[in-house]
Every structure is written in C-alpha cells, then in structure tokens.
Scaffold this active site. Structure first.
Site, mmCIF file in Angstrom:
data_model
loop_
_atom_site.group_PDB
_atom_site.id
_atom_site.type_symbol
_atom_site.label_atom_id
_atom_site.label_comp_id
_atom_site.label_asym_id
_atom_site.label_seq_id
_atom_site.Cartn_x
_atom_site.Cartn_y
_atom_site.Cartn_z
ATOM 1 N N ASP A 1 73.381 42.771 26.420
ATOM 2 C CA ASP A 1 72.609 43.066 25.218
ATOM 3 C C ASP A 1 72.369 44.569 25.153
ATOM 4 O O ASP A 1 73.014 45.350 25.857
ATOM 5 C CB ASP A 1 71.312 42.243 25.166
ATOM 6 N N CYS B 1 71.230 42.338 31.039
ATOM 7 C CA CYS B 1 70.156 42.517 30.057
ATOM 8 C C CYS B 1 69.002 43.191 30.778
ATOM 9 O O CYS B 1 69.134 43.570 31.942
ATOM 10 C CB CYS B 1 69.754 41.206 29.377
ATOM 11 N N THR C 1 65.971 42.233 32.083
ATOM 12 C CA THR C 1 65.484 41.610 33.313
ATOM 13 C C THR C 1 66.502 40.686 33.952
ATOM 14 O O THR C 1 66.310 40.254 35.087
ATOM 15 C CB THR C 1 64.220 40.767 33.056
ATOM 16 N N HIS D 1 75.750 31.650 49.723
ATOM 17 C CA HIS D 1 74.968 30.421 49.827
ATOM 18 C C HIS D 1 74.950 29.584 48.554
ATOM 19 O O HIS D 1 74.754 28.372 48.627
ATOM 20 C CB HIS D 1 73.524 30.739 50.219
ATOM 21 N N HIS E 1 75.882 24.653 52.679
ATOM 22 C CA HIS E 1 75.620 25.198 51.352
ATOM 23 C C HIS E 1 76.399 24.441 50.280
ATOM 24 O O HIS E 1 75.917 24.270 49.163
ATOM 25 C CB HIS E 1 75.961 26.690 51.309
#
Length: 144
Positions: free
Chosen positions: A8, A65, A67, A98, A133
């Site tokens: 963005d 973006c 965050t 993982h 995992h």
C-alpha cells in the site's frame, strides 16, 4: 523462482528496493503494489498476491504496509497461505523454519529498508524444518 509482491501507500520505497534486489538475482517478480504514497486500500493489493501463492502460481509472496497486520489478516484468509508478520531477521527465519510461511509481511513503519532487504534474503534462503512443525502447520487450515 517467482515472487508476487504487493504494497500500500506505506511501502513504495520498500517495494522498489526489494524488487531491484530480487531482479538482480534473476528472480521473476509480479508487482501488484502501488508506486505512490497516495492513500490506497491494502486489500486491493493483497488479494492478487495471496491468490498467486494460494494457487501455486508463484513460489512466495511479499506484502508491505504500515504495520503489516492488515495485509497478513487479508492474506491469511486463503486456504494455502501462511503469511507471517516479520519485523526482525530472527522472526523471519523462524516464520520459515517453524511455520513454513509462504508470504513475508513487512511493517514499513517499523523496519528500515536495509532490514527489509535482509529479511527478504533470509525468508528466501531458509528452509522449513518439518518434523514436529509440519504436524502443527498441517492443523492450520480450517476443516482439519
């Protein structure tokens, strides 16, 4: 290797640097992100990347973006996507080892471009460990 990338308005400079780094290594990049800082709606750029990864059209995705939370939330709606929010290199490595993450989500407001470039390298060069995992990752999709 082929990678889809989207961003963005918080990430045009990050995307430009990442695309340059990837293309210098001979990696094909599908660019779905914006190139300007003008406000846009991140889902419009996430869906094409997540669809490419979900459908196996690319090896990995990268989303950027402010965050990284919004892009990760959107991408993780897809059945075959495991999008991880990573802000330091060690988390990036563990997301691959993982969680078998197949989309790297970078928070542009909380990382520098050099950090992001290092995380991209780590993401692409770290293998999934499998083992215990793999059992956990197989439980992620709905309906399991």
């Amino acid at each position: 290797m082929t990678i889809s990338i989207g961003n963005d308005h918080a990430g045009p400079d990050y995307k430009k640097a990442i695309v340059e780094q990837l293309e210098a290594k001979g990696i094909t990049v599908h660019n779905y992100g914006t190139d300007t800082p003008d406000s846009v709606d991140y889902p419009d750029f996430v869906h094409p990347v997540a669809k490419d990864v979900n459908d196996g059209k690319v090896d990995f995705g990268i989303l950027i973006c402010g965050t990284a939370n919004g892009v990760a939330m959107t991408a993780n709606k897809y059945q075959n996507v495991r999008a991880g929010v990573c802000w330091i290199n060690e988390i990036t490595e563990l997301a691959r080892q993982h969680n078998n993450a197949n989309i790297l989500c970078i928070p542009a407001r909380f990382t520098s471009i050099p950090q992001a470039l290092k995380m991209v390298d780590t993401f692409l060069n770290t293998e999934f460990e499998g083992g215990r995992h793999e059992r956990r990752v197989n439980k992620i999709p709905l309906g399991c």
